[in-house]
Design a protein around this motif. Sequence first.
Motif, PDB file in Angstrom:
ATOM      1  N   SER A 197      53.776  41.397  34.264  1.00  0.00           N
ATOM      2  CA  SER A 197      52.622  40.221  34.463  1.00  0.00           C
ATOM      3  C   SER A 197      52.131  40.542  35.914  1.00  0.00           C
ATOM      4  CB  SER A 197      53.184  38.957  34.363  1.00  0.00           C
ATOM      5  OG  SER A 197      52.429  37.832  34.740  1.00  0.00           O
ATOM      6  N   GLY A 198      50.862  40.031  36.013  1.00  0.00           N
ATOM      7  CA  GLY A 198      50.273  40.234  37.325  1.00  0.00           C
ATOM      8  C   GLY A 198      49.656  41.466  37.822  1.00  0.00           C
ATOM      9  N   PRO A 199      49.211  41.438  39.023  1.00  0.00           N
ATOM     10  CA  PRO A 199      48.485  42.831  39.504  1.00  0.00           C
ATOM     11  C   PRO A 199      49.763  43.745  40.086  1.00  0.00           C
ATOM     12  CG  PRO A 199      48.190  41.182  41.019  1.00  0.00           C
ATOM     13  CD  PRO A 199      49.086  40.408  39.894  1.00  0.00           C
ATOM     14  N   THR A 200      49.456  44.923  40.552  1.00  0.00           N
ATOM     15  CA  THR A 200      50.360  45.429  41.548  1.00  0.00           C
ATOM     16  C   THR A 200      49.369  45.711  42.936  1.00  0.00           C
ATOM     17  OG1 THR A 200      49.704  47.671  40.899  1.00  0.00           O
ATOM     18  CG2 THR A 200      51.550  46.706  39.815  1.00  0.00           C
ATOM     19  N   HIS A 201      50.161  45.715  44.039  1.00  0.00           N
ATOM     20  CA  HIS A 201      49.566  46.142  45.334  1.00  0.00           C
ATOM     21  C   HIS A 201      50.109  47.288  45.761  1.00  0.00           C
ATOM     22  CE1 HIS A 201      48.626  41.490  46.304  1.00  0.00           C
ATOM     23  NE2 HIS A 201      47.958  41.938  45.269  1.00  0.00           N
ATOM     24  N   GLU A 202      49.065  48.207  45.936  1.00  0.00           N
ATOM     25  CA  GLU A 202      49.272  49.738  46.389  1.00  0.00           C
ATOM     26  C   GLU A 202      49.047  49.594  47.707  1.00  0.00           C
ATOM     27  OE1 GLU A 202      50.903  51.339  44.274  1.00  0.00           O
ATOM     28  OE2 GLU A 202      50.698  49.922  42.727  1.00  0.00           O
ATOM     29  N   PRO A 203      49.703  49.601  48.671  1.00  0.00           N
ATOM     30  CA  PRO A 203      49.561  49.605  50.115  1.00  0.00           C
ATOM     31  C   PRO A 203      48.693  50.803  50.938  1.00  0.00           C
ATOM     32  CG  PRO A 203      51.866  50.075  50.056  1.00  0.00           C
ATOM     33  CD  PRO A 203      51.567  49.814  48.516  1.00  0.00           C
ATOM     34  N   ILE A 204      47.769  50.375  51.651  1.00  0.00           N
ATOM     35  CA  ILE A 204      47.228  51.473  52.139  1.00  0.00           C
ATOM     36  C   ILE A 204      47.427  51.862  53.810  1.00  0.00           C
ATOM     37  CG2 ILE A 204      44.910  51.956  53.174  1.00  0.00           C
ATOM     38  CD1 ILE A 204      43.476  50.441  50.920  1.00  0.00           C
ATOM     39  N   ASP A 205      47.989  50.516  54.432  1.00  0.00           N
ATOM     40  CA  ASP A 205      48.390  50.270  55.672  1.00  0.00           C
ATOM     41  C   ASP A 205      49.115  49.228  55.586  1.00  0.00           C
ATOM     42  OD1 ASP A 205      46.470  48.319  56.256  1.00  0.00           O
ATOM     43  OD2 ASP A 205      45.194  49.682  57.487  1.00  0.00           O
ATOM     44  N   PRO A 206      49.904  48.528  56.780  1.00  0.00           N
ATOM     45  CA  PRO A 206      50.778  47.521  56.698  1.00  0.00           C
ATOM     46  C   PRO A 206      50.058  46.368  56.316  1.00  0.00           C
ATOM     47  CG  PRO A 206      51.555  48.587  58.685  1.00  0.00           C
ATOM     48  CD  PRO A 206      50.032  49.614  57.929  1.00  0.00           C
ATOM     49  N   VAL A 207      48.442  46.350  56.354  1.00  0.00           N
ATOM     50  CA  VAL A 207      47.792  45.125  56.183  1.00  0.00           C
ATOM     51  C   VAL A 207      46.716  45.031  55.053  1.00  0.00           C
ATOM     52  CG1 VAL A 207      48.013  44.255  58.545  1.00  0.00           C
ATOM     53  CG2 VAL A 207      45.837  45.751  57.732  1.00  0.00           C
ATOM     54  N   ARG A 208      46.512  46.394  54.410  1.00  0.00           N
ATOM     55  CA  ARG A 208      45.571  46.528  53.494  1.00  0.00           C
ATOM     56  C   ARG A 208      46.195  47.189  52.037  1.00  0.00           C
ATOM     57  NH1 ARG A 208      42.924  48.762  58.055  1.00  0.00           N
ATOM     58  NH2 ARG A 208      41.417  47.563  58.975  1.00  0.00           N
ATOM     59  N   TYR A 209      45.541  46.868  51.072  1.00  0.00           N
ATOM     60  CA  TYR A 209      46.024  47.431  49.784  1.00  0.00           C
ATOM     61  C   TYR A 209      45.035  47.380  48.828  1.00  0.00           C
ATOM     62  CZ  TYR A 209      46.552  42.409  48.761  1.00  0.00           C
ATOM     63  OH  TYR A 209      46.127  41.191  48.631  1.00  0.00           O
ATOM     64  N   GLY A 216      48.179  36.927  36.448  1.00  0.00           N
ATOM     65  CA  GLY A 216      49.488  36.616  36.041  1.00  0.00           C
ATOM     66  C   GLY A 216      49.573  35.347  35.024  1.00  0.00           C
ATOM     67  N   LYS A 217      48.694  34.943  34.753  1.00  0.00           N
ATOM     68  CA  LYS A 217      48.745  33.404  33.973  1.00  0.00           C
ATOM     69  C   LYS A 217      48.966  33.866  32.409  1.00  0.00           C
ATOM     70  CE  LYS A 217      45.484  30.652  36.604  1.00  0.00           C
ATOM     71  NZ  LYS A 217      44.282  30.123  36.520  1.00  0.00           N
ATOM     72  N   GLN A 218      48.469  35.043  31.734  1.00  0.00           N
ATOM     73  CA  GLN A 218      48.829  35.243  30.471  1.00  0.00           C
ATOM     74  C   GLN A 218      50.065  35.773  30.458  1.00  0.00           C
ATOM     75  OE1 GLN A 218      46.438  35.200  27.310  1.00  0.00           O
ATOM     76  NE2 GLN A 218      48.232  34.545  27.326  1.00  0.00           N
ATOM     77  N   GLY A 219      50.571  36.799  31.449  1.00  0.00           N
ATOM     78  CA  GLY A 219      51.781  37.349  31.309  1.00  0.00           C
ATOM     79  C   GLY A 219      52.977  36.369  31.300  1.00  0.00           C
ATOM     80  N   HIS A 220      52.670  35.388  32.343  1.00  0.00           N
ATOM     81  CA  HIS A 220      53.781  34.562  32.455  1.00  0.00           C
ATOM     82  C   HIS A 220      53.826  33.553  31.355  1.00  0.00           C
ATOM     83  CE1 HIS A 220      53.846  35.755  36.565  1.00  0.00           C
ATOM     84  NE2 HIS A 220      54.524  34.704  36.885  1.00  0.00           N
ATOM     85  N   ALA A 221      52.636  33.087  30.677  1.00  0.00           N
ATOM     86  CA  ALA A 221      52.721  32.325  29.584  1.00  0.00           C
ATOM     87  C   ALA A 221      53.427  32.832  28.426  1.00  0.00           C
ATOM     88  CB  ALA A 221      51.168  32.069  29.206  1.00  0.00           C
ATOM     89  N   ILE A 222      53.260  34.262  28.073  1.00  0.00           N
ATOM     90  CA  ILE A 222      53.863  35.029  27.063  1.00  0.00           C
ATOM     91  C   ILE A 222      55.435  34.941  27.577  1.00  0.00           C
ATOM     92  CG2 ILE A 222      54.144  37.440  26.049  1.00  0.00           C
ATOM     93  CD1 ILE A 222      51.081  37.836  26.521  1.00  0.00           C
ATOM     94  N   ALA A 223      55.756  35.355  28.430  1.00  0.00           N
ATOM     95  CA  ALA A 223      57.374  35.372  28.710  1.00  0.00           C
ATOM     96  C   ALA A 223      57.995  33.866  28.387  1.00  0.00           C
ATOM     97  CB  ALA A 223      57.412  35.551  30.520  1.00  0.00           C
ATOM     98  N   ALA A 224      57.456  32.882  28.887  1.00  0.00           N
ATOM     99  CA  ALA A 224      57.514  31.271  28.302  1.00  0.00           C
ATOM    100  C   ALA A 224      57.718  31.333  26.995  1.00  0.00           C
ATOM    101  CB  ALA A 224      56.796  30.426  29.203  1.00  0.00           C
TER     102      ALA A 224
END
Length: 406
Positions: A197-209, A216-224
């Motif tokens: 569920s949700g996105p992934t964050h792929e870092p560029i540097d320590p503050v950007r991605y 994540g709402k749909q994935g969390h709802a399916i898990a529940a």
Amino acid sequence: MELQGKRILLIISGGIAAYKSLDLIRRLRERGATVRPVMSRAAQEFVTPLAVGALSASHVYTDLFSREDEQDVGHIRLARDCDLIVVAPATADLMAKMAHGLADDLPSAVLLATDRPVLVAPAMNPVMWNAAPTRRNVETLKTDGIHLIGPMKGEMAESGEAGTGRMAEPLEIVATVVALLSPQHKPLAGKRAIVTSGPTHEPIDPVRYIANRSSGKQGHAIAAALARLGAEVTLVSGPVTIADPRGVTVRHVETAEEMRAAVLSCLPADIAVMVAAVADWRVVGTAGQKIKKQPGEPPAPLVLTENPDILKTIGHHEQRPTLVIGFAAETENVEANGRKKLAAKGADLIVANDVSPDTGIMGGDRNRVRLISHGGIEDWPELGKDAVAERLAALIAERLNQGKSD
């Protein structure tokens, strides 16, 4: 009759959609339910207690300080002497009271005093529904275990107003009531499920991605929903701002590589539902320090490499789950792209949807999906993401119990 012998406490609050509560009462009673109505003071400006009482064949409760009704602490009795409480329509005001534990009138006092399941059908102007306080209150209610249905998209009572805010139709509410009050059959008991569920964050540097707009709402709802059907669910979630669903083991990750490793560590499993919007690329050589702008210089080039394909990995794994379902978030050629994904990823089913900006689906509360399998295509109507999750979980249970995966 599906609701024979069931006792429904119907709370009607003050919105123009209160007129729909009259049909809701009739539909519930047709199915054998006993309906006991509670009306807020504002609700009585839209429909009369006389009409509500006539259709419900019951006394209508309206006053927290009624000498007659409160002789035996009536609001406590109302809160407990039922199988389910339905709030329809639920105004922004009443939902705010519920979220913050206020109890200054009969409906809010009953809701605070109950230990029974509660189903809420919101109805309000689209601007009110999308207002930040309402969004916070909705998340609080979900975390507290309150069931929500709707609101729907369409024309408002106000001239020229349209958007999301219409109360769910009575028959849709009735179907949810039936589902909530059905015997607790657990068709997925003993099954293990993995959901991403949700996105992934792929870092560029320590503050950007690099990321995307997935909430994540749909994935969390399916898990529940899978957990409610008895499955042992592990949810692998990228960075989201919503609460972890109840009854689910949650593993929080950030990057696609971390998500892949977490998913593989959950094998073997019977079910895999890959909902996460995984970033397709990551940066080669993440900078150890923040990349600074240099006056007059062009930005430093970003060298990208492809991220692991988690759905394809699972679809072709030696410990492949019995049922593998992927999601395809598309902005064009939804059916064609979904078919290609089904063939390439080794999935049994692709849940495809159009996430173009004007749909409001990415990050929103509603979804319209197209199920693509080797046997054909099935279009679902626009539904709340919780309703999509319930239908998909029921389909998964049906296919596993039939021993089918196509």
